[in-house]
Design a protein around this motif. Structure first.
Motif, PDB file in Angstrom:
ATOM      1  N   MET A 183       4.349 -42.553  -2.695  1.00 27.33           N
ATOM      2  CA  MET A 183       4.263 -41.221  -3.292  1.00 27.33           C
ATOM      3  C   MET A 183       4.014 -41.331  -4.792  1.00 27.33           C
ATOM      4  O   MET A 183       3.236 -40.557  -5.364  1.00 27.33           O
ATOM      5  CB  MET A 183       5.543 -40.435  -3.029  1.00 27.33           C
ATOM      6  CG  MET A 183       5.665 -39.887  -1.622  1.00 27.33           C
ATOM      7  SD  MET A 183       4.533 -38.501  -1.278  1.00 27.33           S
ATOM      8  CE  MET A 183       5.250 -37.198  -2.273  1.00 27.33           C
ATOM      9  N   ALA A 184       4.660 -42.300  -5.453  1.00 28.63           N
ATOM     10  CA  ALA A 184       4.485 -42.460  -6.901  1.00 28.63           C
ATOM     11  C   ALA A 184       3.055 -42.862  -7.237  1.00 28.63           C
ATOM     12  O   ALA A 184       2.461 -42.363  -8.201  1.00 28.63           O
ATOM     13  CB  ALA A 184       5.469 -43.502  -7.435  1.00 28.63           C
TER      14      ALA A 184
ATOM     15  N   LEU B 294      -5.050 -29.119  -6.323  1.00 28.85           N
ATOM     16  CA  LEU B 294      -6.442 -29.211  -5.879  1.00 28.85           C
ATOM     17  C   LEU B 294      -6.717 -30.566  -5.233  1.00 28.85           C
ATOM     18  O   LEU B 294      -7.392 -30.636  -4.189  1.00 28.85           O
ATOM     19  CB  LEU B 294      -7.389 -28.992  -7.057  1.00 28.85           C
ATOM     20  CG  LEU B 294      -7.295 -27.659  -7.808  1.00 28.85           C
ATOM     21  CD1 LEU B 294      -8.348 -27.594  -8.908  1.00 28.85           C
ATOM     22  CD2 LEU B 294      -7.445 -26.479  -6.861  1.00 28.85           C
ATOM     23  N   GLN B 295      -6.218 -31.649  -5.844  1.00 29.77           N
ATOM     24  CA  GLN B 295      -6.502 -32.971  -5.292  1.00 29.77           C
ATOM     25  C   GLN B 295      -5.817 -33.184  -3.955  1.00 29.77           C
ATOM     26  O   GLN B 295      -6.399 -33.767  -3.035  1.00 29.77           O
ATOM     27  CB  GLN B 295      -6.086 -34.056  -6.287  1.00 29.77           C
ATOM     28  CG  GLN B 295      -6.543 -35.447  -5.882  1.00 29.77           C
ATOM     29  CD  GLN B 295      -8.060 -35.548  -5.778  1.00 29.77           C
ATOM     30  OE1 GLN B 295      -8.783 -34.896  -6.518  1.00 29.77           O
ATOM     31  NE2 GLN B 295      -8.541 -36.377  -4.860  1.00 29.77           N
ATOM     32  N   LEU B 296      -4.584 -32.739  -3.819  1.00 21.87           N
ATOM     33  CA  LEU B 296      -3.911 -32.868  -2.520  1.00 21.87           C
ATOM     34  C   LEU B 296      -4.623 -32.055  -1.453  1.00 21.87           C
ATOM     35  O   LEU B 296      -4.702 -32.475  -0.291  1.00 21.87           O
ATOM     36  CB  LEU B 296      -2.449 -32.444  -2.650  1.00 21.87           C
ATOM     37  CG  LEU B 296      -1.570 -33.365  -3.500  1.00 21.87           C
ATOM     38  CD1 LEU B 296      -0.158 -32.780  -3.629  1.00 21.87           C
ATOM     39  CD2 LEU B 296      -1.508 -34.779  -2.927  1.00 21.87           C
TER      40      LEU B 296
ATOM     41  N   VAL C 156       3.983 -30.012  -0.408  1.00 15.32           N
ATOM     42  CA  VAL C 156       3.966 -30.492  -1.798  1.00 15.32           C
ATOM     43  C   VAL C 156       2.850 -29.793  -2.569  1.00 15.32           C
ATOM     44  O   VAL C 156       3.042 -29.337  -3.703  1.00 15.32           O
ATOM     45  CB  VAL C 156       3.781 -32.026  -1.840  1.00 15.32           C
ATOM     46  CG1 VAL C 156       3.665 -32.516  -3.285  1.00 15.32           C
ATOM     47  CG2 VAL C 156       4.925 -32.724  -1.123  1.00 15.32           C
ATOM     48  N   ALA C 157       1.672 -29.708  -1.941  1.00 16.17           N
ATOM     49  CA  ALA C 157       0.540 -29.034  -2.598  1.00 16.17           C
ATOM     50  C   ALA C 157       0.863 -27.575  -2.879  1.00 16.17           C
ATOM     51  O   ALA C 157       0.586 -27.067  -3.980  1.00 16.17           O
ATOM     52  CB  ALA C 157      -0.704 -29.141  -1.720  1.00 16.17           C
ATOM     53  N   GLU C 158       1.463 -26.893  -1.921  1.00 14.88           N
ATOM     54  CA  GLU C 158       1.782 -25.478  -2.102  1.00 14.88           C
ATOM     55  C   GLU C 158       2.793 -25.286  -3.227  1.00 14.88           C
ATOM     56  O   GLU C 158       2.706 -24.302  -3.986  1.00 14.88           O
ATOM     57  CB  GLU C 158       2.309 -24.872  -0.800  1.00 14.88           C
ATOM     58  CG  GLU C 158       2.651 -23.385  -0.894  1.00 14.88           C
ATOM     59  CD  GLU C 158       1.553 -22.533  -1.512  1.00 14.88           C
ATOM     60  OE1 GLU C 158       1.887 -21.712  -2.396  1.00 14.88           O
ATOM     61  OE2 GLU C 158       0.371 -22.676  -1.142  1.00 14.88           O
ATOM     62  N   ALA C 159       3.726 -26.201  -3.375  1.00 16.09           N
ATOM     63  CA  ALA C 159       4.684 -26.097  -4.486  1.00 16.09           C
ATOM     64  C   ALA C 159       3.963 -26.207  -5.827  1.00 16.09           C
ATOM     65  O   ALA C 159       4.306 -25.499  -6.789  1.00 16.09           O
ATOM     66  CB  ALA C 159       5.741 -27.190  -4.358  1.00 16.09           C
ATOM     67  N   HIS C 160       2.952 -27.072  -5.903  1.00 12.21           N
ATOM     68  CA  HIS C 160       2.169 -27.167  -7.135  1.00 12.21           C
ATOM     69  C   HIS C 160       1.352 -25.896  -7.367  1.00 12.21           C
ATOM     70  O   HIS C 160       1.237 -25.433  -8.519  1.00 12.21           O
ATOM     71  CB  HIS C 160       1.257 -28.388  -7.086  1.00 12.21           C
ATOM     72  CG  HIS C 160       1.970 -29.686  -7.344  1.00 12.21           C
ATOM     73  ND1 HIS C 160       2.644 -29.951  -8.521  1.00 12.21           N
ATOM     74  CD2 HIS C 160       2.111 -30.794  -6.565  1.00 12.21           C
ATOM     75  CE1 HIS C 160       3.157 -31.165  -8.469  1.00 12.21           C
ATOM     76  NE2 HIS C 160       2.862 -31.691  -7.297  1.00 12.21           N
ATOM     77  N   TYR C 161       0.769 -25.322  -6.296  1.00 12.84           N
ATOM     78  CA  TYR C 161       0.061 -24.040  -6.463  1.00 12.84           C
ATOM     79  C   TYR C 161       1.011 -22.971  -6.999  1.00 12.84           C
ATOM     80  O   TYR C 161       0.649 -22.185  -7.887  1.00 12.84           O
ATOM     81  CB  TYR C 161      -0.524 -23.564  -5.130  1.00 12.84           C
ATOM     82  CG  TYR C 161      -1.829 -24.203  -4.749  1.00 12.84           C
ATOM     83  CD1 TYR C 161      -2.978 -24.005  -5.505  1.00 12.84           C
ATOM     84  CD2 TYR C 161      -1.936 -24.988  -3.598  1.00 12.84           C
ATOM     85  CE1 TYR C 161      -4.185 -24.589  -5.145  1.00 12.84           C
ATOM     86  CE2 TYR C 161      -3.133 -25.576  -3.237  1.00 12.84           C
ATOM     87  CZ  TYR C 161      -4.261 -25.364  -4.009  1.00 12.84           C
ATOM     88  OH  TYR C 161      -5.446 -25.941  -3.640  1.00 12.84           O
ATOM     89  N   ALA C 162       2.225 -22.931  -6.468  1.00 13.17           N
ATOM     90  CA  ALA C 162       3.188 -21.921  -6.905  1.00 13.17           C
ATOM     91  C   ALA C 162       3.510 -22.085  -8.383  1.00 13.17           C
ATOM     92  O   ALA C 162       3.593 -21.104  -9.134  1.00 13.17           O
ATOM     93  CB  ALA C 162       4.459 -22.004  -6.063  1.00 13.17           C
TER      94      ALA C 162
ATOM     95  N   TYR D 127      -5.322 -41.791   1.884  1.00 12.14           N
ATOM     96  CA  TYR D 127      -4.565 -41.330   0.725  1.00 12.14           C
ATOM     97  C   TYR D 127      -3.189 -40.782   1.095  1.00 12.14           C
ATOM     98  O   TYR D 127      -2.344 -40.611   0.220  1.00 12.14           O
ATOM     99  CB  TYR D 127      -5.340 -40.225  -0.008  1.00 12.14           C
ATOM    100  CG  TYR D 127      -6.631 -40.691  -0.632  1.00 12.14           C
ATOM    101  CD1 TYR D 127      -6.630 -41.345  -1.860  1.00 12.14           C
ATOM    102  CD2 TYR D 127      -7.854 -40.467  -0.006  1.00 12.14           C
ATOM    103  CE1 TYR D 127      -7.806 -41.778  -2.442  1.00 12.14           C
ATOM    104  CE2 TYR D 127      -9.035 -40.895  -0.580  1.00 12.14           C
ATOM    105  CZ  TYR D 127      -9.018 -41.542  -1.801  1.00 12.14           C
ATOM    106  OH  TYR D 127     -10.190 -41.972  -2.369  1.00 12.14           O
ATOM    107  N   LEU D 128      -2.947 -40.483   2.349  1.00 15.78           N
ATOM    108  CA  LEU D 128      -1.655 -39.945   2.747  1.00 15.78           C
ATOM    109  C   LEU D 128      -0.572 -40.971   2.420  1.00 15.78           C
ATOM    110  O   LEU D 128      -0.717 -42.162   2.716  1.00 15.78           O
ATOM    111  CB  LEU D 128      -1.650 -39.619   4.238  1.00 15.78           C
ATOM    112  CG  LEU D 128      -2.702 -38.590   4.681  1.00 15.78           C
ATOM    113  CD1 LEU D 128      -2.711 -38.460   6.192  1.00 15.78           C
ATOM    114  CD2 LEU D 128      -2.454 -37.240   4.027  1.00 15.78           C
TER     115      LEU D 128
END
Length: 283
Positions: A122-123, A162-164, A216-222, A181-182
């Motif tokens: 993940m890092a 966007l990248q995720l 995780v992506a949705e949390a970044h969008y938020a 990439y996962l």
């Protein structure tokens, strides 16, 4: 350091033409001419180094040399040296104060692609997203005229979102290139045993890993939407459109799921046109 603006060259037209066929284009059309051309130059740079990393006909050693050459071009741009093809970036750098470290980070991200990612931690995935997406965001928010703190926060979250989304959309295409990439932790948690890209994307347990990464992506969008909702100074229409476009793709992926066969999910152009109309951004 003194950076002097250069006269437009044929590369500018090529950058605009390349961008016109991408989902990036809708967000950039809402910008005034100077900002739009600066973004096309940044896009052109990203496209060139990305193509180097993705060129699977050349030996890897030659691809490494080509990326190193671009590191030198960028260094020369900031040292008043012979910039070569990086001359297309001179005017945006001079006008908007774009930082060398962000261009170099993009190249470092392409180096990670070249060397191959197969179930990174993940890092490591977060570092990759910072280099190939959030670094571009840091360049972009300067062009948008945003202040440093909200601009960097927006770049951090929207770039990763966007990248995720791209990673979740392109699992099959990436596997065809030998890339996965996962992240290892999510694959293990979901029960995906292999880190061979072809085997991993064919595993019925892939769905769980993808849905967790989508969270995780949705949390970044938020978080990105929170920055935009605060209406910091700057031209916010372009990042709002990008967030809306790719956020729509993520929602489409969640509806479709990741069970094969996986049909392609694309940007909803009708929704983008509605947003453009609602914000009075035509013309």
């Amino acid at each position: 350091m003194t950076l002097t603006a250069t006269r437009p060259d044929p590369q500018a037209a090529a950058n605009a033409q390349a961008a016109s066929g991408s989902s990036f284009a809708a967000g950039m059309r809402v910008l005034p001419k100077a900002e739009r051309e600066a973004m096309y130059a940044v896009y052109g740079f990203c496209r060139i180094v990305d193509d180097i990393a993705d060129e699977q006909v050349l030996p890897i050693a030659e691809q490494r040399v080509a990326l190193d050459a671009w590191r030198g071009h960028v260094r020369a741009l900031y040292a008043d040296g012979d910039t070569g093809p990086a001359a297309m970036l001179a005017e945006p750098v001079a006008r908007y104060g774009l930082e060398e470290a962000d261009f170099q980070a993009v190249i470092d991200g392409m180096q990670m692609d070249l060397e191959g990612l197969r179930g990174p931690s993940m890092a490591t995935l977060d570092l990759y997203c910072d280099r190939v997406a959030s670094a571009v965001g840091r360049l972009s928010v300067k062009i948008f005229g945003m202040e440093d703190a909200p601009g960097r926060e927006l770049a951090h979250h929207l770039g990763r979102a966007l990248q995720l989304t791209n990673i979740l959309r392109d699992v099959d295409e990436d596997a065809d290139m030998g890339r996965l990439y996962l992240p290892d932790e999510l694959l293990a948690e979901a029960g995906v045993a292999s880190r061979d890209p072809a085997a991993a994307v064919a595993d019925p347990h892939l769905e769980g890993a993808c849905r967790t990464l989508a969270d995780v992506a949705e949390a970044h969008y938020a978080s990105a939407r929170e920055v935009l909702a605060a209406r910091p100074p700057g031209r916010l229409a372009a990042p709002r459109l990008m967030a809306a476009a790719y956020g729509g793709v993520l929602k489409g992926l969640l509806r479709r799921g990741w069970a094969p066969p996986r049909r392609r999910v694309r940007v909803n152009k009708a929704a983008l046109l509605w947003l453009l109309a609602r914000e009075g951004l035509f013309g």
